[in-house]
Scaffold this active site. Structure first.
Site, PDB file in Angstrom:
ATOM      1  N   ASP A   1      95.863  69.445 -10.825  1.00 41.41           N
ATOM      2  CA  ASP A   1      94.975  68.323 -10.527  1.00 41.41           C
ATOM      3  C   ASP A   1      95.790  67.049 -10.745  1.00 41.41           C
ATOM      4  O   ASP A   1      96.029  66.639 -11.887  1.00 41.41           O
ATOM      5  CB  ASP A   1      93.757  68.393 -11.457  1.00 41.41           C
ATOM      6  CG  ASP A   1      92.842  67.194 -11.282  1.00 41.41           C
ATOM      7  OD1 ASP A   1      93.172  66.300 -10.477  1.00 41.41           O
ATOM      8  OD2 ASP A   1      91.802  67.148 -11.968  1.00 41.41           O
TER       9      ASP A   1
ATOM     10  N   GLN B   1      95.025  61.794 -11.464  1.00 36.65           N
ATOM     11  CA  GLN B   1      95.492  60.618 -12.209  1.00 36.65           C
ATOM     12  C   GLN B   1      96.989  60.393 -12.069  1.00 36.65           C
ATOM     13  O   GLN B   1      97.457  59.274 -12.185  1.00 36.65           O
ATOM     14  CB  GLN B   1      95.147  60.757 -13.699  1.00 36.65           C
ATOM     15  CG  GLN B   1      93.657  60.705 -14.002  1.00 36.65           C
ATOM     16  CD  GLN B   1      93.021  59.367 -13.658  1.00 36.65           C
ATOM     17  OE1 GLN B   1      93.692  58.341 -13.517  1.00 36.65           O
ATOM     18  NE2 GLN B   1      91.709  59.364 -13.504  1.00 36.65           N
TER      19      GLN B   1
ATOM     20  N   LYS C   1      92.028  56.625  -6.004  1.00 33.17           N
ATOM     21  CA  LYS C   1      92.808  56.294  -7.207  1.00 33.17           C
ATOM     22  C   LYS C   1      94.257  55.960  -6.837  1.00 33.17           C
ATOM     23  O   LYS C   1      95.027  55.489  -7.657  1.00 33.17           O
ATOM     24  CB  LYS C   1      92.798  57.470  -8.183  1.00 33.17           C
ATOM     25  CG  LYS C   1      91.400  57.796  -8.711  1.00 33.17           C
ATOM     26  CD  LYS C   1      91.457  58.850  -9.769  1.00 33.17           C
ATOM     27  CE  LYS C   1      90.155  59.571  -9.983  1.00 33.17           C
ATOM     28  NZ  LYS C   1      89.108  58.801 -10.642  1.00 33.17           N
TER      29      LYS C   1
ATOM     30  N   CYS D   1      83.484  61.845 -17.592  1.00 33.03           N
ATOM     31  CA  CYS D   1      83.390  63.179 -16.944  1.00 33.03           C
ATOM     32  C   CYS D   1      84.169  64.235 -17.715  1.00 33.03           C
ATOM     33  O   CYS D   1      84.754  65.149 -17.110  1.00 33.03           O
ATOM     34  CB  CYS D   1      83.858  63.140 -15.493  1.00 33.03           C
ATOM     35  SG  CYS D   1      82.819  62.142 -14.448  1.00 33.03           S
TER      36      CYS D   1
END
Ligand code: PLP
Length: 406
Positions: A196, A199, A222, A366
């Site tokens: 993932d 970020q 993002k 989250c």
């Protein structure tokens, strides 16, 4: 990982972000909330507007000139994203966001309830819940400051393990995870790995071939790009082995009364009209980051992350998550609790905005399981991007002193 070089000045980029010219009550904004969603540079806004103004048409369908232009711009953006990740264009599938990319894999691996997915217990809901509804999520425990016990992976890998899933940089810790080690351990047991990169993608240089990950997801919004567009990278053979996710227009070659055949990769997984302007805007965003240079972007992010943590440590009683991580492993993101009786994380964030026009996040971000395990009732998170400066970190910490009284 090498220590940050002298601070690379990127304040020239501020002029590219019209949102940063916005004022609230006559005061400029201090934007420290890019981990939630990032402001957009002019080149992204212009790419989206240009599509609407000059090219609006569907892709891969029409035979007229506008459709050809739209298709060309759309596929050029795919090439740009592929180069950004060092993938081939056929391995880049456009989704709505990271969440959809993870749901696609969770659905299309045809998981059974007894199949196990190993993940750190700090993962964002979007890299946790899809595994729970299709299989058994096996969370790796966390140290008291939130850092996962990454060394526990080997003892959890079992014949039931179907996948290992982890954030490259957690949206809470802001620390680059040892994904190479996890990929190596999982592969030695024949288990694929999903990264993932929601970020990390706009802070850390990424090379999916060097990493050898099987799947990787990220979100446009993002990455300085538009909302409603995301990327799923998969190794070609891994994508080819997946069952279909959504079916409909655009992903089909032939459809008659008896059968249908699907398009080749990547279009096989792109049913329906895609977010064309979003993809084109994402292509512009990625090109913008590549022009700055991802090594420079990373050094800048590391330097701001180090400053943030060092400054926060001067506030008495402040607890910073992953405080034990080496500073050079951090990006410009820190999550913390203040010693400020009577002030919850959301009210701190709200008041920073109302009193000082400083934008940060407050709450659970989250990641309820992480907060639950660390017995935290919410945290405050500050996060940077290319346009942020050390002065803005100092402004934040000076404003936080009003709450801690220190
Ligand atoms: C680490 C991480 N994973 C996944 C997501 C989900 O991203 P999106 O909401 O764009 O799908 C986020 C969003 O904050 C995130 O920080």
């Amino acid at each position: 990982m090498t220590p940050p070089d002298p601070f690379p000045a990127l304040d020239w980029t501020r002029a590219d972000f019209p949102l940063l010219r916005r004022q609230i009550d006559g005061h400029p904004l201090t934007h420290l909330d890019s981990a939630s969603t990032a402001p957009k540079p002019d080149c992204v806004i212009e790419a989206v507007c240009r599509f609407y103004r000059d090219h609006t048409a569907n892709v891969h369908r029409g035979v007229h000139v506008l459709s050809e232009e739209a298709t060309e711009a759309f596929e050029r953006a795919r090439e740009e994203v592929a180069s950004f990740l060092n993938a081939s264009p056929a391995e880049i599938i456009f989704t709505r966001n990271s969440t959809e990319g993870i749901n696609l894999i969770a659905h299309s691996l045809d998981l059974k309830p007894h199949d196990e997915i190993i993940l750190p217990a700090l993962e964002h809901h979007s890299n946790f819940m899809p595994w729970r509804i299709h299989s058994r999520a096996v969370p790796i425990r966390l140290a008291p400051d939130g850092i996962p016990h990454y060394e526990d992976l080997d003892e959890h890998l079992s014949p039931q393990t179907r996948l290992v899933a982890l954030a490259h940089v957690s949206n809470i810790l802001g620390v680059v995870a040892p994904i190479e080690k996890w990929i190596d351990s999982a592969h030695r047991r024949g288990v694929p790995v999903l990264i993932d990169a929601s970020q990390s993608a706009s802070h850390v240089p990424l090379d999916v071939k060097a990493l050898d990950c099987d799947f990787l997801v990220c979100s446009g919004h993002k990455l300085l790009g538009p909302s409603g567009v995301g990327v799923l990278y998969g190794k070609r053979e891994k994508l080819e082995a997946l069952s279909l996710y959504q079916v409909g227009g655009g992903m089909v070659k032939v459809h008659d009364d008896h059968q249908f055949t699907t398009q080749d990769l990547p279009w096989r997984f792109e049913a329906g009209t895609p977010n064309i302007e979003g993809v084109i805007g994402l292509g512009a965003a990625v090109a913008y980051l590549r022009r700055i240079g991802m090594n420079t972007v990373f050094r800048h992010s590391q330097a701001l992350g180090a400053r943030l943590v060092e400054q926060l440590r001067t506030l008495p009683g402040t607890v910073i998550l992953a405080d034990s991580a080496p500073l050079e492993q951090r990006i410009g993101l820190a999550t913390f609790t203040l010693h400020a009786p009577g002030w919850g994380s959301e009210s701190v964030a709200r008041n920073l905005c109302d009193r000082h026009q400083i934008l940060v996040s407050g709450g659970y971000h989250c990641a309820h399981i992480l907060h639950h395990r660390l017995a935290l009732e919410g945290t405050v998170r500050a996060s940077t991007h290319v346009f942020n400066t050390p002065d803005e970190i100092d402004r934040l910490v000076a404003a936080l002193r009003e709450f801690t009284g220190g």
